[in-house]
Scaffold this motif. Structure first.
Motif, mmCIF file in Angstrom:
data_model
loop_
_atom_site.group_PDB
_atom_site.id
_atom_site.type_symbol
_atom_site.label_atom_id
_atom_site.label_comp_id
_atom_site.label_asym_id
_atom_site.label_seq_id
_atom_site.Cartn_x
_atom_site.Cartn_y
_atom_site.Cartn_z
ATOM 1 N N GLU A 110 -0.435 6.053 12.420
ATOM 2 C CA GLU A 110 0.932 5.615 12.124
ATOM 3 C C GLU A 110 1.390 6.122 10.764
ATOM 4 O OE1 GLU A 110 0.673 1.510 14.795
ATOM 5 O OE2 GLU A 110 0.607 1.398 12.607
ATOM 6 N N MET A 111 0.490 6.211 9.815
ATOM 7 C CA MET A 111 0.842 6.804 8.519
ATOM 8 C C MET A 111 1.296 8.251 8.702
ATOM 9 S SD MET A 111 -2.254 5.318 6.127
ATOM 10 C CE MET A 111 -1.911 6.482 4.786
ATOM 11 N N GLY A 112 0.593 8.988 9.556
ATOM 12 C CA GLY A 112 0.992 10.362 9.822
ATOM 13 C C GLY A 112 2.384 10.437 10.414
ATOM 14 N N THR A 113 2.703 9.523 11.315
ATOM 15 C CA THR A 113 4.037 9.489 11.907
ATOM 16 C C THR A 113 5.104 9.233 10.846
ATOM 17 O OG1 THR A 113 3.197 8.692 14.030
ATOM 18 C CG2 THR A 113 5.521 8.246 13.540
ATOM 19 N N MET A 114 4.872 8.280 9.972
ATOM 20 C CA MET A 114 5.869 7.946 8.945
ATOM 21 C C MET A 114 6.038 9.066 7.927
ATOM 22 S SD MET A 114 5.298 3.819 8.435
ATOM 23 C CE MET A 114 3.503 3.883 8.245
ATOM 24 N N GLN A 115 4.956 9.742 7.578
ATOM 25 C CA GLN A 115 5.076 10.874 6.661
ATOM 26 C C GLN A 115 5.819 12.033 7.319
ATOM 27 O OE1 GLN A 115 4.214 10.784 3.321
ATOM 28 N NE2 GLN A 115 4.070 8.624 3.925
ATOM 29 N N THR A 116 5.661 12.193 8.629
ATOM 30 C CA THR A 116 6.412 13.217 9.357
ATOM 31 C C THR A 116 7.898 12.905 9.333
ATOM 32 O OG1 THR A 116 4.540 13.695 10.808
ATOM 33 C CG2 THR A 116 6.720 14.352 11.602
ATOM 34 N N TRP A 117 8.258 11.620 9.475
ATOM 35 C CA TRP A 117 9.672 11.246 9.347
ATOM 36 C C TRP A 117 10.221 11.727 8.014
ATOM 37 C CZ3 TRP A 117 9.084 5.308 10.562
ATOM 38 C CH2 TRP A 117 8.873 5.140 11.932
ATOM 39 N N LEU A 118 9.537 11.394 6.942
ATOM 40 C CA LEU A 118 10.044 11.733 5.610
ATOM 41 C C LEU A 118 10.225 13.235 5.452
ATOM 42 C CD1 LEU A 118 7.908 9.219 3.504
ATOM 43 C CD2 LEU A 118 10.367 9.083 3.946
ATOM 44 N N ARG A 119 9.275 14.010 5.943
ATOM 45 C CA ARG A 119 9.412 15.468 5.859
ATOM 46 C C ARG A 119 10.604 15.952 6.675
ATOM 47 N NH1 ARG A 119 3.712 15.251 6.188
ATOM 48 N NH2 ARG A 119 3.765 15.683 8.425
ATOM 49 N N SER A 120 10.778 15.398 7.862
ATOM 50 C CA SER A 120 11.890 15.834 8.709
ATOM 51 C C SER A 120 13.235 15.436 8.117
ATOM 52 C CB SER A 120 11.737 15.252 10.116
ATOM 53 O OG SER A 120 11.971 13.854 10.134
ATOM 54 N N TRP A 121 13.254 14.388 7.303
ATOM 55 C CA TRP A 121 14.488 13.972 6.641
ATOM 56 C C TRP A 121 14.698 14.695 5.317
ATOM 57 C CZ3 TRP A 121 12.831 8.163 7.271
ATOM 58 C CH2 TRP A 121 12.922 7.807 8.632
ATOM 59 N N GLY A 122 13.765 15.558 4.942
ATOM 60 C CA GLY A 122 13.874 16.287 3.682
ATOM 61 C C GLY A 122 13.625 15.424 2.463
ATOM 62 N N LEU A 123 12.789 14.389 2.615
ATOM 63 C CA LEU A 123 12.542 13.440 1.533
ATOM 64 C C LEU A 123 11.103 13.529 1.044
ATOM 65 C CD1 LEU A 123 14.354 10.313 3.047
ATOM 66 C CD2 LEU A 123 15.285 12.022 1.475
ATOM 67 N N ASP A 124 10.894 13.132 -0.212
ATOM 68 C CA ASP A 124 9.555 13.106 -0.793
ATOM 69 C C ASP A 124 8.778 11.895 -0.270
ATOM 70 O OD1 ASP A 124 10.019 15.373 -2.305
ATOM 71 O OD2 ASP A 124 10.818 14.218 -4.008
ATOM 72 N N PRO A 125 7.444 11.981 -0.280
ATOM 73 C CA PRO A 125 6.631 10.833 0.149
ATOM 74 C C PRO A 125 6.858 9.596 -0.706
ATOM 75 C CG PRO A 125 5.307 12.824 0.072
ATOM 76 C CD PRO A 125 6.615 13.159 -0.582
ATOM 77 N N THR A 126 7.210 9.788 -1.967
ATOM 78 C CA THR A 126 7.520 8.674 -2.855
ATOM 79 C C THR A 126 8.974 8.782 -3.300
ATOM 80 O OG1 THR A 126 6.747 9.919 -4.782
ATOM 81 C CG2 THR A 126 5.149 8.495 -3.684
ATOM 82 N N GLY A 127 9.600 7.647 -3.533
ATOM 83 C CA GLY A 127 11.004 7.644 -3.937
ATOM 84 C C GLY A 127 11.212 6.934 -5.254
ATOM 85 N N SER A 128 12.470 6.802 -5.632
ATOM 86 C CA SER A 128 12.811 6.186 -6.914
ATOM 87 C C SER A 128 12.987 4.677 -6.811
ATOM 88 C CB SER A 128 14.103 6.811 -7.449
ATOM 89 O OG SER A 128 15.165 6.631 -6.515
ATOM 90 N N GLN A 129 13.060 4.153 -5.589
ATOM 91 C CA GLN A 129 13.277 2.721 -5.404
ATOM 92 C C GLN A 129 11.980 1.932 -5.622
ATOM 93 O OE1 GLN A 129 16.401 1.334 -4.593
ATOM 94 N NE2 GLN A 129 17.084 3.410 -5.030
ATOM 95 N N PRO A 130 12.076 0.728 -6.173
ATOM 96 C CA PRO A 130 10.866 -0.111 -6.317
ATOM 97 C C PRO A 130 10.402 -0.600 -4.950
ATOM 98 C CG PRO A 130 12.814 -1.318 -7.012
ATOM 99 C CD PRO A 130 13.262 0.091 -6.777
ATOM 100 N N PRO A 131 9.165 -1.059 -4.851
ATOM 101 C CA PRO A 131 8.653 -1.555 -3.566
ATOM 102 C C PRO A 131 9.527 -2.657 -2.984
ATOM 103 C CG PRO A 131 6.859 -1.305 -5.129
ATOM 104 C CD PRO A 131 8.126 -1.093 -5.898
#
Length: 225
Positions: A110-131
């Motif tokens: 499931e982690m692999g799936t979520m990281q694939t989403w972020l790549r497909s959206w053109g986003l970094d694995p980490t963001g500027s928002q707090p948890p």
């Protein structure tokens, strides 16, 4: 009736086919390509004019609920994978070992799936928002920097140091709490997102974790006697 263009490509005769207006097959194909290209260009122009094709509208942005969930749940899952591997490698009870490896492998996927989403959206694995910033009550759910259900560094160290039946019980207790927190996060994204892939995967996660909880609680009851 004029034969479809696809059929023309399969003809082996050298004699060109001419339709009623005198245009050959090659001419019809060229005309069709031009019409298709024009339609694509017009569609693109209309899409951009209406804001339909901009990344901001067609895919989740950096501060979106979907991106926040993918990032935070990846971190949440990473701890569960670590806990599951400890149980798989060192638990004394066969059922606990099996639960551990099942959780570790399932949540790693499931982690692999979520990281694939972020790549497909053109986003970094980490963001500027707090948890947990993506949930309405997210700030109140974070305790000492930990998302719902997560173990502290001290608790993880204790799990690694514990032996025997005590390890089995401690793992089950920690994973039950971990899953309850994870389900709360999943409910948050299900309530806020309309992204089909995210909703479908999140619902599958919830169903899996609820099944895990049943098994975890039954094993804990058995080991406690």
């Amino acid at each position: 009736m004029t034969a479809p263009a696809t059929a023309e490509t399969e003809r082996t005769t050298d004699t060109p086919t001419v339709d009623g207006d005198g245009r050959g097959a090659g001419g019809r194909r060229r005309f069709g390509v031009l019409v298709l290209a024009l339609a694509v260009v017009v569609g693109l122009l209309l899409g951009y004019a209406g804001g339909l094709l901009t990344p901001r509208l067609t895919r989740p942005g950096d501060a979106s609920v979907e991106a926040g969930f993918a990032r935070d749940m990846s971190t949440h899952h990473a701890q569960a994978v670590g806990m599951g591997l400890i149980a798989f490698q060192r638990a004394t009870d066969p059922e606990v070992r099996q639960i551990g490896v099942d959780i570790a492998t399932g949540q790693q996927g499931e982690m692999g799936t979520m990281q694939t989403w972020l790549r497909s959206w053109g986003l970094d694995p980490t963001g500027s928002q707090p948890p947990m910033a993506w949930m309405p009550d997210g700030d109140g759910l974070v305790r000492n920097g930990l998302m719902p259900g997560m173990a502290s560094p001290e608790e993880m160290a204790k799990l690694r140091a514990t032996q025997g039946r005590e390890l089995d019980i401690l793992f089950l207790e920690m994973m039950i709490r971990h899953h309850l927190g994870g389900i709360h996060m999943i409910d948050g994204v299900l309530a806020a997102s309309a992204e089909p892939d995210v909703v479908r995967t999140a619902q599958t996660m919830k169903n899996t974790q609820r099944t895990d909880l049943t098994n975890l609680q039954a094993a804990l009851k058995r080991l406690r006697g």
